[in-house]
Design a protein around this motif. Structure first.
Motif, PDB file in Angstrom:
ATOM      1  N   ARG A 195       0.847  -1.193   0.000  1.00 16.56           N
ATOM      2  CA  ARG A 195       0.000   0.000   0.000  1.00 16.56           C
ATOM      3  C   ARG A 195       0.881   1.242   0.000  1.00 16.56           C
ATOM      4  O   ARG A 195       1.918   1.271   0.643  1.00 16.56           O
ATOM      5  CB  ARG A 195      -0.869   0.031   1.266  1.00 16.56           C
ATOM      6  N   LEU A 213      -2.011   7.653   2.662  1.00 13.66           N
ATOM      7  CA  LEU A 213      -3.384   7.166   2.735  1.00 13.66           C
ATOM      8  C   LEU A 213      -4.397   8.283   2.528  1.00 13.66           C
ATOM      9  O   LEU A 213      -5.493   8.048   2.027  1.00 13.66           O
ATOM     10  CB  LEU A 213      -3.623   6.458   4.066  1.00 13.66           C
ATOM     11  N   ASN A 214      -4.040   9.521   2.922  1.00 16.78           N
ATOM     12  CA  ASN A 214      -4.959  10.641   2.706  1.00 16.78           C
ATOM     13  C   ASN A 214      -5.205  10.863   1.213  1.00 16.78           C
ATOM     14  O   ASN A 214      -6.345  11.059   0.786  1.00 16.78           O
ATOM     15  CB  ASN A 214      -4.406  11.927   3.332  1.00 16.78           C
ATOM     16  N   GLU A 218      -4.847   8.672  -1.155  1.00 15.40           N
ATOM     17  CA  GLU A 218      -5.598   7.526  -1.660  1.00 15.40           C
ATOM     18  C   GLU A 218      -7.082   7.657  -1.310  1.00 15.40           C
ATOM     19  O   GLU A 218      -7.949   7.373  -2.129  1.00 15.40           O
ATOM     20  CB  GLU A 218      -5.029   6.234  -1.076  1.00 15.40           C
ATOM     21  N   ALA A 219      -7.385   8.129  -0.093  1.00 17.83           N
ATOM     22  CA  ALA A 219      -8.777   8.322   0.318  1.00 17.83           C
ATOM     23  C   ALA A 219      -9.453   9.406  -0.518  1.00 17.83           C
ATOM     24  O   ALA A 219     -10.622   9.264  -0.896  1.00 17.83           O
ATOM     25  CB  ALA A 219      -8.836   8.688   1.800  1.00 17.83           C
ATOM     26  N   GLU A 220      -8.733  10.478  -0.826  1.00 21.69           N
ATOM     27  CA  GLU A 220      -9.287  11.540  -1.668  1.00 21.69           C
ATOM     28  C   GLU A 220      -9.582  11.035  -3.075  1.00 21.69           C
ATOM     29  O   GLU A 220     -10.624  11.362  -3.652  1.00 21.69           O
ATOM     30  CB  GLU A 220      -8.318  12.732  -1.727  1.00 21.69           C
ATOM     31  N   GLN A 244     -10.250   7.959  -3.890  1.00 24.16           N
ATOM     32  CA  GLN A 244     -11.383   7.046  -3.779  1.00 24.16           C
ATOM     33  C   GLN A 244     -12.692   7.829  -3.670  1.00 24.16           C
ATOM     34  O   GLN A 244     -13.681   7.489  -4.301  1.00 24.16           O
ATOM     35  CB  GLN A 244     -11.211   6.128  -2.560  1.00 24.16           C
ATOM     36  N   GLU A 245     -12.675   8.899  -2.896  1.00 20.84           N
ATOM     37  CA  GLU A 245     -13.876   9.733  -2.734  1.00 20.84           C
ATOM     38  C   GLU A 245     -14.258  10.390  -4.062  1.00 20.84           C
ATOM     39  O   GLU A 245     -15.438  10.445  -4.426  1.00 20.84           O
ATOM     40  CB  GLU A 245     -13.629  10.805  -1.668  1.00 20.84           C
ATOM     41  N   ASP A 256     -15.852   7.820  -6.208  1.00 19.89           N
ATOM     42  CA  ASP A 256     -17.212   7.535  -5.729  1.00 19.89           C
ATOM     43  C   ASP A 256     -18.193   8.611  -6.178  1.00 19.89           C
ATOM     44  O   ASP A 256     -19.312   8.307  -6.622  1.00 19.89           O
ATOM     45  CB  ASP A 256     -17.236   7.425  -4.196  1.00 19.89           C
TER      46      ASP A 256
END
Length: 145
Positions: free
Chosen positions: A107, A111-112, A114-116, A118-119, A122
């Protein structure tokens, strides 16, 4: 090499789960450079994430491994080697696949970010769904049905 032997070797390489139980080679010649593949993979894998300073190094290694895998595969596919050489190439290809699987499973550390991402993906999927459900095209008008 006989045709059925060549096909058998290619099938072994492409077999689902071929890497299960396979070992990562200690050393391997990749693109003309001898590398300690097992040590490299374990060094990176030990961290469980890719540190920002190592991302480029890992990406380059994966790219070179994929290129080397393809070249070895094509030697078998194009019948350019004896059956014995093909056997060795199959084992090395499976080892390369095992190393690539290990490197792909890491990974990123950011991670921030990656989360952005992903959002954002979505939201895009949601907007596409709403457009389809409401029967609208991108210009804001109604779609013909």
């Amino acid at each position: 090499m006989k045709e059925f032997e060549r096909k058998r070797l290619l099938e072994r390489v492409n077999r689902e789960g071929a890497t299960v139980g396979a070992d990562i080679p200690d050393r391997i010649d990749v693109q003309g450079e001898e590398i300690d593949l097992r040590q490299f993979v374990f060094e990176i894998k030990r961290r469980d994430t890719i540190p920002p300073g190592e991302k480029e190094r890992v990406d380059t290694a994966k790219k070179n491994l994929r290129r080397e895998r393809l070249q070895r595969f094509q030697k078998i596919e194009n019948n350019q080697v004896s059956y014995e050489e093909g056997e060795k190439l199959v084992e090395s290809i499976i080892g390369i696949d095992r190393a690539l699987n290990a490197l792909e499973s890491l990974r990123p550390t950011d991670l921030n970010q990656e989360a952005e991402l992903q959002e954002a993906a979505d939201k895009k999927r949601w907007m596409n769904f709403l457009r389809q459900a409401l029967g609208r095209d991108d210009s804001g008008g109604r779609m013909r049905r």
